[in-house]
Design an enzyme around this catalytic site. Sequence first.
Site, short mmCIF file in Angstrom:
data_model
loop_
_atom_site.label_atom_id
_atom_site.label_comp_id
_atom_site.label_asym_id
_atom_site.label_seq_id
_atom_site.Cartn_x
_atom_site.Cartn_y
_atom_site.Cartn_z
N THR A 40 55.23 48.67 100.20
CA THR A 40 55.27 47.80 101.37
C THR A 40 56.69 47.73 101.96
O THR A 40 57.63 47.45 101.23
CB THR A 40 54.84 46.38 100.97
N GLU A 41 56.82 48.00 103.24
CA GLU A 41 58.10 47.91 103.95
C GLU A 41 59.18 48.77 103.28
O GLU A 41 60.37 48.46 103.35
CB GLU A 41 58.58 46.45 104.03
N LEU A 42 58.76 49.83 102.61
CA LEU A 42 59.67 50.74 101.88
C LEU A 42 60.51 50.01 100.84
O LEU A 42 61.62 50.43 100.52
CB LEU A 42 60.57 51.53 102.84
#
Lengths: 428, 454
Positions: free
Chosen positions: B145-147
């Site tokens: 998630t979100e890197l």
Amino acid sequence: MRVLMFGWEFPPHISGGLGTACYGLTRGMSSIPGLEILFVVPKAHGDEDQSRIRVLGAGDITLDIRKIREHNYLKDLSYIEINSNLVPYTSPEEYEVLVNKAENTGRRFVETTMGGKLNFTGTYGKNLYEEIANYAVVAGEIAVTTDFEIIHAHDWLTYPAGIAAKRASGKPLVIHVHATDFDRSGGKVNPTVFEIEKTGMQIADKIVAVSNLTRNTVIDKYGIHPDKVVTVYNAVDPLPENEQLQLRRGINEKVVTFLGRITLQKGPEYFVMAAHKVLKKMDNVRFVMAGSGELMEKMILWTSSLGISDRFHYTGFLKGDDVFRMFSLSDVYVMPSVSEPFGISPLEAMQSNVPSIISHQSGVAEILKYALKVDFWDVDALADAIYGLLNYPSLAEMFKKHGVQEVNDMKWENSGKKVHNIYQEFVK
Amino acid sequence: MRTICLYFQVHQPFRFRRYRFFDIGNDHYYYDDYSNESILNKVAAKCYLPANELMLDLINKHKGKFKISYSISGIALEQFRLYAPEVLDSFKRLAETGQVEFLSETFAHSLSSLNSPREFRKQVDAHRKLIKEHFGQEPAVFRNTELIYSDEIGAMVADMGFKAMLTEGAKHVLGWKSPNFLYCNAIKPKLKLLLKNFKLSDDIAFRFSNKAWPEYPLTAEKYVAWLNQVPANEEVVNLFMDYETFGEHQWKETGIFEFLKALPGIVFKDSPFSFSTPSEVARKLQVVSAAHVPNPISWADEERDLTAWLGNEMQNEAFNKLYSLEEMLDNTDDDALRQDFAYLQVSDHFYYMSTKFFSDGEVHSYFNPYDTPYDAFINYMNVLSDFEIRVNAGQKSHENNDVARLSKIIQEKDAEIEKMEKKLSAVRKGSPAKKSNTAKKENPAKKITGSRKK
């Protein structure tokens, strides 16, 4: 630069926010080098804080009646019988129906004491209209006998004085709108007051409004050109450490507080409705309505009929330290005002570490970040906000942590500088 | 070999309805069906459908040479199934080309990697299954998630059998290192790391239509010229961005689709670059070094940290409270409860509570259904309070849990359709073809949604 300033009240003799705001602003301006303020109130008591500005009572001025007759600066003042709630920031105890005799002549017959002075009470009594007019007479006299560069008049009670001073001296006039009759009356505007307000706004060279909300009222309801109206927000003085009163709680329950006049303008009924909703869901909470006003009886009857009287309390009118004592007992402060030009009390609550819920219909909502904002009529949202603050601790913690700082960053010096900048448009 | 790795993130949050405290204990339905459906359909029309079509054209045009990758959150897949099955079908067509890699992520686009390894694993497994089911691929590359990434999270991902992982490559994260190489995890070197080239990615994702940008307007020719300026020894340019860049963040009118359409051809004509999927990059390139990331990073904001989701008291309270319920959910066989638990974990809920953006409200509010972070927090906590009551009571969820009910109906219908199709093909063998029943399959969710609104 010398400023001739007119205000109806000045601490310690105040009945509400107007005097406090005038005092804060003048103190904020006193740090500006070369700026001198002569503050004229109807009646000086002698115990005003004169360390930074000069306070002058209109009742102490000796008038030369013959001279006054030669001036025509009173021509806009005609007074008719009124019957309305026209007082800006007063407590309901002082409210009464004001009845004055019609006065039709442009040139007034002025009654003076033996020494050529006028009598002023400086309150909002039944001779209010006469006092406003007399005050204007004195203003004109001061304007021709004093040296100054600019005139500044606070709220409608002093607009006639400001106008008179402008006519007598030819100097520019700034008027400061702390409230309009639309705020005070809940829409049922008194035509006389409206006329005085509108005349003042038209004749003024610049208008200062205490919020964009008020600025819009001035533009929309009084038909004033937007370029002429500037918003300067109020501020609040930091609380001295030793005055943060701590009161021990007698109850191990949450307290939600409404503090203000119990009048239409302040939206007390929305507070009652929200309390009713919250009490259906939780029982370790009490609601306090602190203040008094014409709707108080109605509210008491209503809370009884809702069956929440055991959890809903009335304190009556609070003043001075009692206000801060009330805050120190509170977990949440609510200001559901229907129309609030600025609204200084949430700032005081926040200074006392009390998280606040304010209505979008208040000027202070335009500048506060660490407060919950709801529409005054949205009782569900209000109830939800109260419940959230009471039940989800991080929210209240966050408000406490950042709220005091946020409020303390609002400095009267900044407001003072902005007003000074306005003066400089007219006086080089 | 010099190559470009294109990766697109596809995610839509499942938004909550306005849930007041007096609903707690009384109403267990949390979702804003109208917003969710209408926003999804809007984004589908502006972005997913036209972008997918363009990608398909490009893949067909540049036979075997143009490759891309996606990560689609389970929450987004769920919503495609409910509201826009045609989007799901178009992704399936892309999968069928063999040129498109689908990556693994957490089912709920959650922040579970930061708090609960167990829940993290569960969600990754759930998402893996979903990808296999829809696209017939077994994901080998993970993107969080979100890197969000740290050495520890990387090690966890390596243990789960992934070969590579994607993360941010901003300067203040990497120091002197260039993102244009293949790296590996500091604890488990087996896990390879692809790092986002933030400059070239953000030129497209954020700056493309900004008229105040000196490089405006950005053309494919200019962009390829920049690619050619990348030092010759640097091997891979990782362009990671939200898929919604195409048509939603950058509107069609900005020329973003024309840019995309022209890009591969000009890359092939004017540069030595090829296109590769993340798996290919991880397989073909040599690791140059380990990346040391002791504290979690992300691809968000200037700071590239977690403060947009877990930066204030409210976010932390909500986050901790949510995961404190995890263990109690172990014993439940209540699908609706598990599903709500997943939906409560969607990272967007925490993003809405951020107070970072007070000064920068504009960008923020575009993605935010709430007026203030406080509204978002109170609403979330109200929902969570109700959820907690249900968990504690081990209570069967509300009969009218529409999402769970709809999912179930869709599953049943799908099974039925499959059965009918089998029958049909059996019949077809014997007799001339009858009317196909695909119309029936087209959109069961729509029909149900329509009749549900009384």
